[in-house]
Design an enzyme around this catalytic site. Sequence first.
Site, PDB file in Angstrom:
ATOM      1  N   ILE A   1      23.239  36.723  -1.810  1.00 38.75           N
ATOM      2  CA  ILE A   1      24.551  36.082  -1.762  1.00 38.75           C
ATOM      3  C   ILE A   1      25.593  37.062  -1.246  1.00 38.75           C
ATOM      4  O   ILE A   1      26.400  36.729  -0.368  1.00 38.75           O
ATOM      5  CB  ILE A   1      24.948  35.542  -3.147  1.00 38.75           C
TER       6      ILE A   1
ATOM      7  N   ARG B   1      28.081  34.506 -12.525  1.00 41.07           N
ATOM      8  CA  ARG B   1      27.997  33.826 -13.807  1.00 41.07           C
ATOM      9  C   ARG B   1      29.303  34.088 -14.552  1.00 41.07           C
ATOM     10  O   ARG B   1      29.911  35.156 -14.417  1.00 41.07           O
ATOM     11  CB  ARG B   1      26.818  34.339 -14.646  1.00 41.07           C
TER      12      ARG B   1
ATOM     13  N   GLU C   1      30.053  26.273 -20.235  1.00 46.28           N
ATOM     14  CA  GLU C   1      30.027  25.208 -19.228  1.00 46.28           C
ATOM     15  C   GLU C   1      29.481  23.925 -19.843  1.00 46.28           C
ATOM     16  O   GLU C   1      28.435  23.961 -20.500  1.00 46.28           O
ATOM     17  CB  GLU C   1      29.181  25.634 -18.025  1.00 46.28           C
TER      18      GLU C   1
ATOM     19  N   HIS D   1      31.012  24.657 -11.040  1.00 45.79           N
ATOM     20  CA  HIS D   1      29.694  25.275 -10.833  1.00 45.79           C
ATOM     21  C   HIS D   1      28.889  24.499  -9.776  1.00 45.79           C
ATOM     22  O   HIS D   1      27.755  24.063 -10.012  1.00 45.79           O
ATOM     23  CB  HIS D   1      28.903  25.362 -12.135  1.00 45.79           C
TER      24      HIS D   1
END
Length: 308
Positions: free
Chosen positions: A151, A227, A256, A274
């Site tokens: 990423i 995260r 979440e 998310h």
Amino acid sequence: MTDRPAVLIMQPHLAPLSPFLESAYAVYRFWEHPPLEAAHDIRALVVAGEAPLDKALIERLPNLDLIACFTAGYDGIDLDWCRQRGLPVTHAPGVNHEDVADHALGLILSARRQIVSGDRDVRSGAWTAERRTITASLGGQTVGIVGLGAIGKAVAARALAFRMKVVWWGPRPKSVDWPRADSLLDLARASDILVVACRADETNRGLISREILDALGPDGLLVNVSRGQVVDEDALIAALKAGTLGQAALDVFVEEPTDPARWADVPNLVLTPHTAGATTAGVQGMLMLLMQNLQAHFAGEPLTTPVP
């Protein structure tokens, strides 16, 4: 006892996997009821990798022999505990990192160019002939990337296309084209935009602390697509309210779904639920790897993408 291998899906948001799994397996869904009658049949857990592993449940499933993470991340899995029990873990790497990087750039654009607040102004009538918002150009800004995995590298490539400078930091040096800061604190000090893209585990909980946020400063933008627990969320909220941090754009949260009241009066903020990796192609790729890993496991073949 079922004549097909039995799998247990743990989290409700994985319910859409049911019809695909039911083509080959007996499927149980934990949120419907604890599968006590099938305790001896269940051989695999299908989990979201960020969710804490239910060890007490596993102790009640004597024939369980696979933990299959639908996601690339597996930070909720105690790998040492699983290894001690001879319990292999699989995941879905390399299928949605480009999508997450796209989302990170979208968050940067939304915050820096005030796209979300601009949308609100147009809809509310706050935009008038006398009022025009002036924002900073992305060109020439420095993007600091925390964690240079798949990423992080994809974010760096996109940042260059937007004429931004790239610096990064991670615990281990890498042979890449972009300079590595001596420390995370140095990275924050050098950055206009700090993108958190590191893998989460218990060693980096609260990594983005008040000290790091202060170093990023009143003109800085924090973007988190890693995260939620990697960022000290309370410190972040306090910094935005006090103006010691300029902006934040978050796709992940400590809890979440996050409580909307927690963010109601926090300024200079862009939030998404998310969804950075939740694209059609990304989900299809994760599903393919999940099915391949389950098939290989029950056939006694090498797993397709085991966690190292």
